[in-house]
Scaffold this motif. Structure first.
Motif, short mmCIF file in Angstrom:
data_model
loop_
_atom_site.label_atom_id
_atom_site.label_comp_id
_atom_site.label_asym_id
_atom_site.label_seq_id
_atom_site.Cartn_x
_atom_site.Cartn_y
_atom_site.Cartn_z
N PRO A 392 0.81 -1.23 0.00
CA PRO A 392 0.00 0.00 0.00
C PRO A 392 0.83 1.26 0.00
O PRO A 392 0.46 2.27 -0.58
CB PRO A 392 -0.83 -0.13 1.28
CG PRO A 392 -0.86 -1.61 1.56
CD PRO A 392 0.45 -2.14 1.08
N ALA A 393 2.00 1.21 0.67
CA ALA A 393 2.82 2.42 0.78
C ALA A 393 3.62 2.69 -0.49
O ALA A 393 4.21 3.76 -0.64
CB ALA A 393 3.79 2.28 1.96
N MET A 394 3.64 1.74 -1.41
CA MET A 394 4.45 1.92 -2.63
C MET A 394 3.64 2.71 -3.66
O MET A 394 2.67 2.23 -4.20
CB MET A 394 4.87 0.58 -3.23
CG MET A 394 5.74 0.74 -4.48
SD MET A 394 6.15 -0.85 -5.24
CE MET A 394 7.29 -1.51 -4.04
N SER A 395 4.05 3.91 -3.91
CA SER A 395 3.34 4.72 -4.90
C SER A 395 3.79 4.33 -6.29
O SER A 395 4.88 3.79 -6.50
CB SER A 395 3.64 6.21 -4.67
OG SER A 395 4.99 6.49 -4.99
N LEU A 396 2.93 4.60 -7.27
CA LEU A 396 3.30 4.33 -8.65
C LEU A 396 4.50 5.15 -9.07
O LEU A 396 5.36 4.70 -9.81
CB LEU A 396 2.11 4.65 -9.56
CG LEU A 396 0.85 3.81 -9.35
CD1 LEU A 396 -0.22 4.23 -10.34
CD2 LEU A 396 1.15 2.34 -9.49
N LEU A 397 4.57 6.38 -8.55
CA LEU A 397 5.71 7.23 -8.89
C LEU A 397 7.00 6.63 -8.38
O LEU A 397 8.03 6.65 -9.06
CB LEU A 397 5.50 8.63 -8.31
CG LEU A 397 6.54 9.68 -8.71
CD1 LEU A 397 6.53 9.87 -10.23
CD2 LEU A 397 6.25 10.99 -8.01
N HIS A 398 6.96 6.04 -7.18
CA HIS A 398 8.17 5.42 -6.63
C HIS A 398 8.63 4.26 -7.51
O HIS A 398 9.83 4.05 -7.69
CB HIS A 398 7.90 4.91 -5.21
CG HIS A 398 9.06 4.19 -4.60
ND1 HIS A 398 10.23 4.83 -4.25
CD2 HIS A 398 9.25 2.88 -4.30
CE1 HIS A 398 11.08 3.95 -3.75
NE2 HIS A 398 10.50 2.75 -3.78
N LEU A 399 7.69 3.50 -8.07
CA LEU A 399 8.07 2.42 -8.97
C LEU A 399 8.87 2.95 -10.15
O LEU A 399 9.83 2.31 -10.60
CB LEU A 399 6.81 1.72 -9.50
CG LEU A 399 6.19 0.61 -8.67
CD1 LEU A 399 4.90 0.15 -9.33
CD2 LEU A 399 7.15 -0.55 -8.50
N LEU A 400 8.50 4.09 -10.64
CA LEU A 400 9.14 4.62 -11.84
C LEU A 400 10.49 5.25 -11.57
O LEU A 400 11.36 5.27 -12.45
CB LEU A 400 8.24 5.65 -12.52
CG LEU A 400 7.01 5.08 -13.23
CD1 LEU A 400 6.15 6.21 -13.78
CD2 LEU A 400 7.44 4.15 -14.35
N ILE A 401 10.68 5.78 -10.37
CA ILE A 401 11.96 6.47 -10.12
C ILE A 401 12.94 5.61 -9.36
O ILE A 401 14.12 5.94 -9.26
CB ILE A 401 11.72 7.79 -9.35
CG1 ILE A 401 11.12 7.51 -7.96
CG2 ILE A 401 10.86 8.72 -10.14
CD1 ILE A 401 10.95 8.75 -7.11
N ASP A 402 12.49 4.45 -8.85
CA ASP A 402 13.40 3.54 -8.13
C ASP A 402 14.46 3.03 -9.08
O ASP A 402 14.17 2.64 -10.20
CB ASP A 402 12.59 2.39 -7.53
CG ASP A 402 13.47 1.45 -6.70
OD1 ASP A 402 14.48 1.94 -6.17
OD2 ASP A 402 13.14 0.26 -6.62
N ASP A 403 15.71 2.99 -8.61
CA ASP A 403 16.80 2.53 -9.49
C ASP A 403 17.07 1.04 -9.34
O ASP A 403 18.04 0.52 -9.86
CB ASP A 403 18.09 3.32 -9.21
CG ASP A 403 18.65 3.05 -7.81
OD1 ASP A 403 18.03 2.26 -7.06
OD2 ASP A 403 19.69 3.64 -7.47
N GLY A 404 16.19 0.32 -8.64
CA GLY A 404 16.37 -1.12 -8.50
C GLY A 404 17.55 -1.53 -7.66
O GLY A 404 18.02 -2.64 -7.73
N GLY A 405 18.04 -0.62 -6.86
CA GLY A 405 19.17 -0.97 -6.00
C GLY A 405 20.52 -0.68 -6.60
O GLY A 405 21.55 -0.95 -6.01
N HIS A 406 20.57 -0.09 -7.82
CA HIS A 406 21.84 0.19 -8.48
C HIS A 406 22.35 1.56 -8.06
O HIS A 406 21.59 2.46 -7.82
CB HIS A 406 21.67 0.14 -10.00
CG HIS A 406 21.31 -1.22 -10.48
ND1 HIS A 406 22.13 -2.30 -10.36
CD2 HIS A 406 20.16 -1.68 -11.06
CE1 HIS A 406 21.56 -3.38 -10.87
NE2 HIS A 406 20.35 -3.02 -11.29
#
Length: 406
Positions: A392-406
């Motif tokens: 629930p806390a994961m916003s769609l915007l966060h999905l797009l700007i997350d670098d996947g841990g890189h």
């Protein structure tokens, strides 16, 4: 009467493509029969061979013992024999069909059983080498088909200095993978490199000239009567599973050779994998699923429990360039076209040519497209492949700007 026990007979693989080579590398003692004269190679890199970036030996896969230039012509299921065109006969305990797919040759006027000079499919290493030998600066090249393969071929030909026209029947490029916005950016990229792109463009035929007994292509005729001058024509109109051997042997074939979760056909001693295999009504036609199937089948053949439950395939394409500023990366997964009720978030940076979009359906990631900057692709792909509800806390915007841990 068989002269050997089943356990003493080897695994025989028909097809030396990426799937067959992967399986042979994991199953000692496998005999591989391959029609091509080349050692197994990475088909994903054919556009790089066409562009001259890689020599054929660079894309070769790890050494596998292959009977090259040999075609299997008949399967005798009763005695478990494979008859080959060189007269040899192979006994098998388990047979694996990794026959791949053939390029689709569209029903065009002027295109018969024998291709005119200058008309090339683009599916094999020989196809890439023949095109490489024919292309030179200033040559007029028409690529028919704006899917993944057609886009790759057009980009490579342009890099060789050809005057390239890309003719796509659909509304936009790479319709299977991209949404219209990402396709528009891809088109801008190709046009900036000199590729002339025509969409919603139906090709009617080829105009050829005849010298002695040889026909040579001179133009591509469109349905509206317009002609595209062509010294070279590349057919990139999709592929069709090679199922002839399986059909002749009486195996269950629909669009592809039907297999279960152990990649087993309707004959318990014959398996199929890769482009020719249809699993749970799905044909993948991509390298990733083929390699995953080979890994599962290696376990099955070793007697260990393993099941193939399908692949959530990620499509990646890098349009390389000698100038890194002109390279383009894209990735697509799942369903990029939203349905009513879906949530969609897009981030676009026109100055950098970057574009990201994700589709969320009933709290799960349904698909997405990234073009330009792929920094977020690892995290997005993992979230999609896991198919778990989004926190629930994961916003769609966060999905797009997350670098996947890189």
């Amino acid at each position: 009467m068989r002269k050997k026990t089943e356990s003493a007979l080897p695994v025989v693989v028909i097809g030396a493509g990426m799937a067959g080579a992967r399986l042979a590398a994991r199953v000692p003692g496998t005999t591989v029969v391959g029609e091509e004269r080349h050692a197994p190679y990475n088909r994903v890199l054919l556009a790089d061979v066409l562009a001259g970036r890689y020599a054929p030996d660079v894309i070769a896969l790890p050494a596998t013992e292959v009977r090259r230039g040999v075609r299997a012509v008949r399967i005798d299921r009763a005695d478990r024999l494979v008859h080959c065109d060189d007269g040899s006969v192979l006994h098998y305990g388990r047979l694996v069909l990794a026959t791949g797919s053939n390029p689709v040759l569209p029903p065009l006027r002027g295109l018969g059983d024998t291709l005119p000079d200058g008309v090339h499919p683009f599916r094999t290493l020989d196809d890439a080498l023949a095109l490489r030998a024919a292309v030179r600066p200033g040559v007029r090249a028409v690529v028919i088909g704006g899917g993944l393969l057609g886009v790759s071929a057009a980009r490579a030909l342009a890099e060789c200095g050809a005057q390239v026209v890309l003719a796509q029947q659909g509304e936009h490029l790479m319709e299977r993978q991209l949404d219209p916005e990402a396709a528009a950016l891809l088109r801008v990229h190709l046009e900036a490199l000199g590729v002339e792109v025509h969409t919603e463009c139906r090709v009617r035929g080829l105009r050829c000239t005849t010298a002695t007994t040889t026909e040579s292509v001179r133009a591509v005729e469109l349905a509206d009567g317009y002609e595209l001058a062509a010294d070279l024509t590349v057919l990139a109109c999709g592929v069709r599973p090679r199922t002839g051997l399986a059909l002749a042997a009486g195996l269950d074939v629909r669009k592809g050779i039907v297999v279960d979760d152990e990649l087993r056909t309707s004959d318990p001693y014959i398996h199929a994998l890769g482009d020719c295999a249809e699993h749970r009504s799905t044909l993948y036609g991509l390298a990733g699923p083929a390699l995953e199937q080979a890994d599962v089948l290696a376990e099955v053949l070793a007697g260990r429990p393993a099941r193939y439950e399908g692949t959530r395939a990620l499509t990646r394409l890098t349009l390389r360039s000698p100038d890194p500023l002109h390279a383009l990366d894209l990735a697509a997964f799942g369903e990029a076209r939203p349905l009513p009720g879906d949530d969609v978030v897009r981030l676009a940076d026109a100055t950098r040519g970057a574009y990201r979009t994700v589709v969320v359906r009933e709290g799960r990631l349904a698909g997405g497209v990234l073009l330009g900057d792929l920094g977020a692709v690892s995290g997005l792909a993992r979230t999609w492949q896991d198919d778990e509800p989004l926190p629930p806390a994961m916003s769609l915007l966060h999905l797009l700007i997350d670098d996947g841990g890189h």
